[in-house]
Structure formats: structure tokens, C-alpha cells
Design a protein around this motif. Structure first.
Motif, PDB file in Angstrom:
ATOM      1  N   ASP A  39       0.799  -1.215   0.000  1.00 11.57           N
ATOM      2  CA  ASP A  39       0.000   0.000   0.000  1.00 11.57           C
ATOM      3  C   ASP A  39       0.835   1.270   0.000  1.00 11.57           C
ATOM      4  O   ASP A  39       0.297   2.362  -0.034  1.00 11.57           O
ATOM      5  N   LYS A  40       2.185   1.110   0.077  1.00  3.49           N
ATOM      6  CA  LYS A  40       3.023   2.320   0.021  1.00  3.49           C
ATOM      7  C   LYS A  40       3.084   2.842  -1.403  1.00  3.49           C
ATOM      8  O   LYS A  40       3.039   2.088  -2.362  1.00  3.49           O
ATOM      9  N   ASP A  41       3.305   4.113  -1.481  1.00  4.33           N
ATOM     10  CA  ASP A  41       3.344   4.768  -2.782  1.00  4.33           C
ATOM     11  C   ASP A  41       4.526   4.252  -3.598  1.00  4.33           C
ATOM     12  O   ASP A  41       5.658   4.168  -3.094  1.00  4.33           O
ATOM     13  N   HIS A  42       4.262   3.914  -4.866  1.00  2.00           N
ATOM     14  CA  HIS A  42       5.311   3.401  -5.763  1.00  2.00           C
ATOM     15  C   HIS A  42       6.446   4.405  -5.955  1.00  2.00           C
ATOM     16  O   HIS A  42       7.601   4.041  -6.131  1.00  2.00           O
ATOM     17  N   HIS A  43       6.109   5.693  -5.852  1.00  2.37           N
ATOM     18  CA  HIS A  43       7.128   6.724  -6.066  1.00  2.37           C
ATOM     19  C   HIS A  43       8.176   6.728  -4.959  1.00  2.37           C
ATOM     20  O   HIS A  43       9.316   7.151  -5.176  1.00  2.37           O
ATOM     21  N   LYS A  44       7.809   6.260  -3.763  1.00  2.00           N
ATOM     22  CA  LYS A  44       8.789   6.215  -2.685  1.00  2.00           C
ATOM     23  C   LYS A  44       9.891   5.204  -2.973  1.00  2.00           C
ATOM     24  O   LYS A  44      11.042   5.394  -2.593  1.00  2.00           O
ATOM     25  N   LYS A  45       9.504   4.131  -3.637  1.00  7.49           N
ATOM     26  CA  LYS A  45      10.509   3.127  -4.025  1.00  7.49           C
ATOM     27  C   LYS A  45      11.513   3.729  -5.006  1.00  7.49           C
ATOM     28  O   LYS A  45      12.720   3.559  -4.889  1.00  7.49           O
ATOM     29  N   GLN A  46      10.950   4.421  -5.999  1.00  6.82           N
ATOM     30  CA  GLN A  46      11.827   5.040  -6.989  1.00  6.82           C
ATOM     31  C   GLN A  46      12.721   6.092  -6.354  1.00  6.82           C
ATOM     32  O   GLN A  46      13.894   6.236  -6.716  1.00  6.82           O
ATOM     33  N   GLU A  47      12.176   6.829  -5.390  1.00  9.75           N
ATOM     34  CA  GLU A  47      12.959   7.870  -4.718  1.00  9.75           C
ATOM     35  C   GLU A  47      14.138   7.262  -3.965  1.00  9.75           C
ATOM     36  O   GLU A  47      15.250   7.795  -3.993  1.00  9.75           O
ATOM     37  N   LEU A  48      13.897   6.136  -3.325  1.00  7.83           N
ATOM     38  CA  LEU A  48      14.961   5.467  -2.595  1.00  7.83           C
ATOM     39  C   LEU A  48      16.046   4.956  -3.541  1.00  7.83           C
ATOM     40  O   LEU A  48      17.250   5.093  -3.277  1.00  7.83           O
ATOM     41  N   LEU A  49      15.615   4.398  -4.660  1.00 12.75           N
ATOM     42  CA  LEU A  49      16.579   3.922  -5.667  1.00 12.75           C
ATOM     43  C   LEU A  49      17.437   5.064  -6.190  1.00 12.75           C
ATOM     44  O   LEU A  49      18.656   4.929  -6.333  1.00 12.75           O
ATOM     45  N   VAL A  50      16.785   6.180  -6.484  1.00 14.35           N
ATOM     46  CA  VAL A  50      17.520   7.332  -7.011  1.00 14.35           C
ATOM     47  C   VAL A  50      18.533   7.840  -5.998  1.00 14.35           C
ATOM     48  O   VAL A  50      19.677   8.185  -6.336  1.00 14.35           O
ATOM     49  N   LYS A  51      18.128   7.877  -4.701  1.00 16.35           N
ATOM     50  CA  LYS A  51      19.042   8.346  -3.662  1.00 16.35           C
ATOM     51  C   LYS A  51      20.284   7.465  -3.559  1.00 16.35           C
ATOM     52  O   LYS A  51      21.370   7.928  -3.203  1.00 16.35           O
ATOM     53  N   ILE A  52      20.101   6.193  -3.859  1.00 13.16           N
ATOM     54  CA  ILE A  52      21.249   5.271  -3.814  1.00 13.16           C
ATOM     55  C   ILE A  52      22.061   5.344  -5.098  1.00 13.16           C
ATOM     56  O   ILE A  52      23.291   5.358  -5.082  1.00 13.16           O
ATOM     57  N   LEU A  53      21.356   5.401  -6.238  1.00 17.47           N
ATOM     58  CA  LEU A  53      22.031   5.324  -7.539  1.00 17.47           C
ATOM     59  C   LEU A  53      22.801   6.586  -7.890  1.00 17.47           C
ATOM     60  O   LEU A  53      23.895   6.511  -8.457  1.00 17.47           O
ATOM     61  N   VAL A  54      22.229   7.748  -7.593  1.00 21.65           N
ATOM     62  CA  VAL A  54      22.861   9.002  -8.011  1.00 21.65           C
ATOM     63  C   VAL A  54      24.268   9.161  -7.440  1.00 21.65           C
ATOM     64  O   VAL A  54      25.221   9.450  -8.169  1.00 21.65           O
ATOM     65  N   PRO A  55      24.478   8.982  -6.134  1.00 23.69           N
ATOM     66  CA  PRO A  55      25.847   9.116  -5.617  1.00 23.69           C
ATOM     67  C   PRO A  55      26.821   8.121  -6.252  1.00 23.69           C
ATOM     68  O   PRO A  55      27.967   8.462  -6.529  1.00 23.69           O
ATOM     69  N   ILE A  56      26.334   6.876  -6.470  1.00 21.19           N
ATOM     70  CA  ILE A  56      27.203   5.876  -7.093  1.00 21.19           C
ATOM     71  C   ILE A  56      27.554   6.300  -8.513  1.00 21.19           C
ATOM     72  O   ILE A  56      28.713   6.223  -8.941  1.00 21.19           O
ATOM     73  N   ALA A  57      26.558   6.755  -9.277  1.00 17.17           N
ATOM     74  CA  ALA A  57      26.794   7.178 -10.657  1.00 17.17           C
ATOM     75  C   ALA A  57      27.771   8.346 -10.713  1.00 17.17           C
ATOM     76  O   ALA A  57      28.688   8.373 -11.535  1.00 17.17           O
ATOM     77  N   VAL A  58      27.549   9.317  -9.811  1.00 19.22           N
ATOM     78  CA  VAL A  58      28.436  10.490  -9.790  1.00 19.22           C
ATOM     79  C   VAL A  58      29.863  10.084  -9.453  1.00 19.22           C
ATOM     80  O   VAL A  58      30.834  10.540 -10.072  1.00 19.22           O
ATOM     81  N   LEU A  59      30.012   9.203  -8.476  1.00 20.74           N
ATOM     82  CA  LEU A  59      31.353   8.736  -8.092  1.00 20.74           C
ATOM     83  C   LEU A  59      32.055   8.044  -9.249  1.00 20.74           C
ATOM     84  O   LEU A  59      33.247   8.268  -9.503  1.00 20.74           O
ATOM     85  N   ILE A  60      31.322   7.184  -9.960  1.00 20.51           N
ATOM     86  CA  ILE A  60      31.925   6.471 -11.100  1.00 20.51           C
ATOM     87  C   ILE A  60      32.319   7.447 -12.198  1.00 20.51           C
ATOM     88  O   ILE A  60      33.409   7.365 -12.772  1.00 20.51           O
ATOM     89  N   LEU A  61      31.450   8.411 -12.502  1.00 21.10           N
ATOM     90  CA  LEU A  61      31.757   9.378 -13.560  1.00 21.10           C
ATOM     91  C   LEU A  61      32.918  10.285 -13.172  1.00 21.10           C
ATOM     92  O   LEU A  61      33.779  10.609 -13.995  1.00 21.10           O
ATOM     93  N   VAL A  62      32.943  10.701 -11.912  1.00 21.75           N
ATOM     94  CA  VAL A  62      34.059  11.538 -11.444  1.00 21.75           C
ATOM     95  C   VAL A  62      35.367  10.765 -11.525  1.00 21.75           C
ATOM     96  O   VAL A  62      36.392  11.283 -11.992  1.00 21.75           O
ATOM     97  N   ALA A  63      35.328   9.495 -11.100  1.00 23.44           N
ATOM     98  CA  ALA A  63      36.537   8.671 -11.169  1.00 23.44           C
ATOM     99  C   ALA A  63      36.999   8.495 -12.604  1.00 23.44           C
ATOM    100  O   ALA A  63      38.190   8.571 -12.920  1.00 23.44           O
ATOM    101  N   GLY A  64      36.019   8.273 -13.520  1.00 21.28           N
ATOM    102  CA  GLY A  64      36.377   8.129 -14.934  1.00 21.28           C
ATOM    103  C   GLY A  64      36.975   9.398 -15.499  1.00 21.28           C
ATOM    104  O   GLY A  64      37.940   9.361 -16.262  1.00 21.28           O
ATOM    105  N   SER A  65      36.402  10.562 -15.122  1.00 24.94           N
ATOM    106  CA  SER A  65      36.924  11.847 -15.603  1.00 24.94           C
ATOM    107  C   SER A  65      38.341  12.088 -15.098  1.00 24.94           C
ATOM    108  O   SER A  65      39.204  12.573 -15.827  1.00 24.94           O
ATOM    109  N   ILE A  66      38.558  11.738 -13.817  1.00 19.01           N
ATOM    110  CA  ILE A  66      39.895  11.914 -13.242  1.00 19.01           C
ATOM    111  C   ILE A  66      40.909  11.054 -13.977  1.00 19.01           C
ATOM    112  O   ILE A  66      42.013  11.493 -14.310  1.00 19.01           O
TER     113      ILE A  66
END
Length: 420
Positions: A39-66
Motif C-alpha cells: 500500500d506504500k506509494d510506488h514513487h517512494k521506491k523510486q525515490e529510494l533507488l535514485v538516492k542510492i544510484l545518483v551518488p554511485i553514478a556520480v562517483l563512477i563518472l568523477v573517477a572516470g573523468s579523473i
């Protein structure tokens, strides 16, 4: 450049990260997300995924740029170190030009002064009267998109500065200012050999007298590199476009960017990085990365066939148009019809014997087995002698037809010999 690359790819990367989130997120986190009450809102799941994925994605891209920027800085630092620390020892006879000097001398690298462009980058002519000694010069400017330019630049400066021969293009100096890397050569008035050889009109300018002088000059240049310089030099990119012609049509070998130097007691080496030009590289190099003096002998053989025929090695020949240049020459020679291979403008009784001798020498140079190819000393001797007996060549390398000559030392199947 690296930051732009990161910016343009971040959106695409994030979308892909959502699809493959299990690669980066611990399994217990995924389970905790998917185990939420229905019964929880589906958007909360996506929000949690984004909160986890964004930092990982940024770290990988920053490492690649470096890593990208670090790799580029190492190349530029290597060139900079060469200029500052090693210039006097590696290139004592070369002049160090400033960027401002070259910019003025080429009229700000104007299109009118552009002579051409190769894998290294564009080439410009220095305006008359702009050089310090009044001599005409050509400037080769490293392109920012060149993948091998930095390595070739260092190799050319350190190697060419030590070579002095009338049939080698003379390097006069260089520029390493900021990210600008340029090589300054003596200017060759009559461009390159391919400019005449493969043009239906200009090839008539190369009569037999000029061509035999060009063949002799290239031979002498290779003899110097292999026999008479302090090191044994393997050019690895001998071809018509790298034979420049001066005001008197004398040939000079150019472009030593991928050349290699051997000590006199060394005979061959191997590499996993195959470089060179299609049609001029020998089979042992294509298949196993092995190069030796016989590499340049092979390239010389291909070039010699082109000089006497004005034919490109990128075309097919024969009645069925299924033979490469080397096979076509061999078939005609074997049938006693070698004069049909020659440039028609050279077909006269006074030169026919010499042409046939050149053809046989060329066929010997392009043998599949490097041990069956002559040395450049032997090539020079055969070309000078009009009476010396020469061995009969076997079928050349990269033949499509079955090898009816039964070359016993062949260690590869016919499919292995297809150029790639």
C-alpha cells in the motif's frame, strides 16, 4: 574536454544504472526496497533507488573523468619533460621554436599555407623570408584528435635528430609550448611521390630516368638506416606518400613517428600493437607482430612495384579482377608477360630489361618468408648489376591462390594471410 565528456554522458548513464542497479547495490538493500508494503506509494521506491544510484553514478563518472584527465596529463607531461630536460642530450642540433614564431610564419596557420594533412595532423608551409636563415620550412602540427601523436612526436624528435643522410628528410626543430606540439622540417617543393605516381596526368612527368633515380635514392636511404647509421632503424611505414621530392626530384624518406631503433647486435623484435599502412606491412608482422629489417625490405618491394607500374596496391587486377597488386605482378612475370604490368609510358626497348630486373627484385622482396627476402645490400647490388643472375621468386605474400610453389617454411594457412 574530460568534464564535457562527463556532462554529456551522465543522463544516459543514470538511465542505464536504473536498469542494472543490481550490479552496484547490495542485495539486502534491493530486498528491503522491494519488500515494502503493497500500500506504500510506488514513487517512494523510486525515490529510494535514485538516492542510492545518483551518488554511485556520480562517483563512477568523477573517477572516470579523473582517470581520463590523468592519462592525458601524463602524455603531455612526458612531452614537456622531454623538451625541458632531455632536449640538449636527445636533439642537440635542433632549434626550439616558439609558438608565436610559427604562428606568424604560417600566417596564423592559414588555409592558403596548408600543404596537406596526415595522421599526425596538418602540415603548413612557412612563408618565404619568415624563417631565421631564410630557408623554406614545413611545419607539422599535432592535431588534438590524434591518438598516437604524442608518442610519435617524441619518437620522431629523438630519432630523426640523430639521422643525417641526403635521402632522409631533415628535421630542423620543434615546438612544445602549452599543448601545442609541432615539428619543423626542410620544405620539399615537389610534394610526395604518390602525388605524381597515381595521377593519370602527372605520372607522365616521371619518366624512366627520374624513376630510376628515385628508386636509387630510396635504396640508399634504406641502406643508411639499416647498415650505416649508428643504430639499425626500422622505418615501418615506407610508402609512396612518405617519399618526399625536393626541387630536383630527389627522394627523401620522411615520417619516422613509428620507427624503431635496434642495437647492431639485435635482429628482430615483436609487439602486440600493430601499426603501419595496409598493403605495405609483411605477413609476419600482421600475424605475430614480428618486425626486423626484412619488414622494410617487404615495404620497399611493394613500393618498387608501384614505381614501375603506377598502380595502387588497394585495387584488384587481372581478367577476373580478383588479384591484388602483388599476385598480379607475379602471374604476369611467371607467364613471361611482365611488360604488361609496367606503366605504358615506360614501355620502350631501352628500358625494358631494366624494368624486368626491377620487377624481379620487387617480387623477391615481397616473399612470404622473411628469410627468402634479400637484404637491402643485396637489393642494391641486384639493381646496379645488369648481368647478375637472380633467383626466381616464389608466390608472394597474401596470395589468394593456392601456393603451387609449395613454400615449405609456410607456417600458416591461406586464410591467415588475408590482410586485415
Amino acid at each position: 574536454m574530460c568534464s564535457r565528456l562527463a556532462t554529456t554522458t551522465i543522463g544516459r548513464f543514470l538511465r542505464q544504472m536504473v536498469k542494472i542497479s543490481s550490479w552496484f547495490i547490495p542485495i539486502n538493500v534491493i530486498n528491503s526496497v522491494t519488500a515494502q508494503d503493497d500500500d506504500k506509494d510506488h514513487h517512494k521506491k523510486q525515490e529510494l533507488l535514485v538516492k542510492i544510484l545518483v551518488p554511485i553514478a556520480v562517483l563512477i563518472l568523477v573517477a572516470g573523468s579523473i582517470m581520463c584527465c590523468y592519462s592525458r596529463s601524463r602524455v603531455l607531461k612526458a612531452i614537456g619533460n622531454f623538451n625541458v630536460e632531455n632536449c640538449n642530450s636527445n636533439a642537440p642540433n635542433l632549434r626550439v621554436f616558439s609558438f608565436a614564431e610559427i604562428k606568424e610564419a604560417t600566417n596564423n596557420f592559414s588555409f592558403e599555407n596548408k600543404l596537406g594533412e596526415g595522421g599526425f595532423g596538418p602540415v603548413y608551409k612557412v612563408l618565404s623570408g619568415k624563417s631565421q636563415k631564410g630557408e623554406e620550412m614545413a611545419v607539422k602540427r599535432l592535431s588534438k584528435t590524434s591518438n598516437q601523436g604524442a608518442e610519435e612526436f617524441i619518437n620522431e624528435v629523438t630519432l630523426t635528430a640523430k639521422l643525417q643522410h641526403v635521402n632522409l628528410v631533415r628535421l630542423l626543430g620543434f615546438c612544445t609550448e602549452g599543448e601545442e606540439k609541432m615539428l619543423i622540417y626542410e620544405y620539399m617543393l615537389n610534394k610526395s611521390l604518390d602525388f605524381y605516381l597515381f595521377d593519370p596526368t602527372r605520372r607522365y612527368f616521371l619518366d624512366w630516368t627520374k624513376r630510376i633515380a628515385i628508386i636509387e635514392g630510396i635504396t640508399q636511404g634504406l641502406l643508411y638506416l639499416q647498415e650505416y647509421s649508428n643504430f639499425t632503424i626500422i622505418h615501418r611505414d615506407l610508402k609512396a606518400s612518405n617519399i618526399l621530392l625536393d626541387s630536383e626530384m630527389k627522394p627523401k624518406i620522411s615520417d619516422f613517428g613509428i620507427a624503431r631503433a635496434f642495437q647492431k647486435d639485435e635482429h628482430e623484435a615483436s609487439t602486440g600493437r600493430i601499426v603501419g599502412t595496409y598493403g605495405y606491412v609483411p605477413p609476419e608482422y600482421v600475424r605475430r607482430g614480428i618486425y626486423s629489417m626484412k619488414y622494410d625490405v617487404y615495404s620497399f618491394g611493394v613500393l618498387l612495384l608501384q614505381i614501375i607500374s603506377s598502380r595502387r596496391n588497394s585495387c584488384t587486377y587481372g581478367l577476373s579482377q580478383n588479384l591484388n597488386l602483388l599476385e598480379y605482378a607475379y602471374e604476369l612475370w611467371k607467364e613471361g608477360e611482365g611488360m604488361r604490368f609496367m606503366d605504358p609510358s615506360l614501355d620502350d626497348s631501352s628500358s625494358s630489361c631494366k624494368l624486368m630486373a626491377c620487377m624481379q627484385v620487387a617480387l623477391l622482396c615481397i616473399q612470404e618468408n622473411p628469410d627468402h627476402r634479400p637484404t637491402m645490400l643485396e637489393v642494391s647490388s641486384m639493381l646496379k648489376s645488369e648481368t647478375a643472375a637472380m633467383p626466381a621468386p616464389l608466390r608472394p605474400a597474401f596470395s589468394i591462390k593456392s601456393n603451387e610453389d609449395k613454400l615449405s617454411v609456410n607456417d600458416a594457412t591461406s586464410s591467415d594471410l588475408v590482410p586485415r
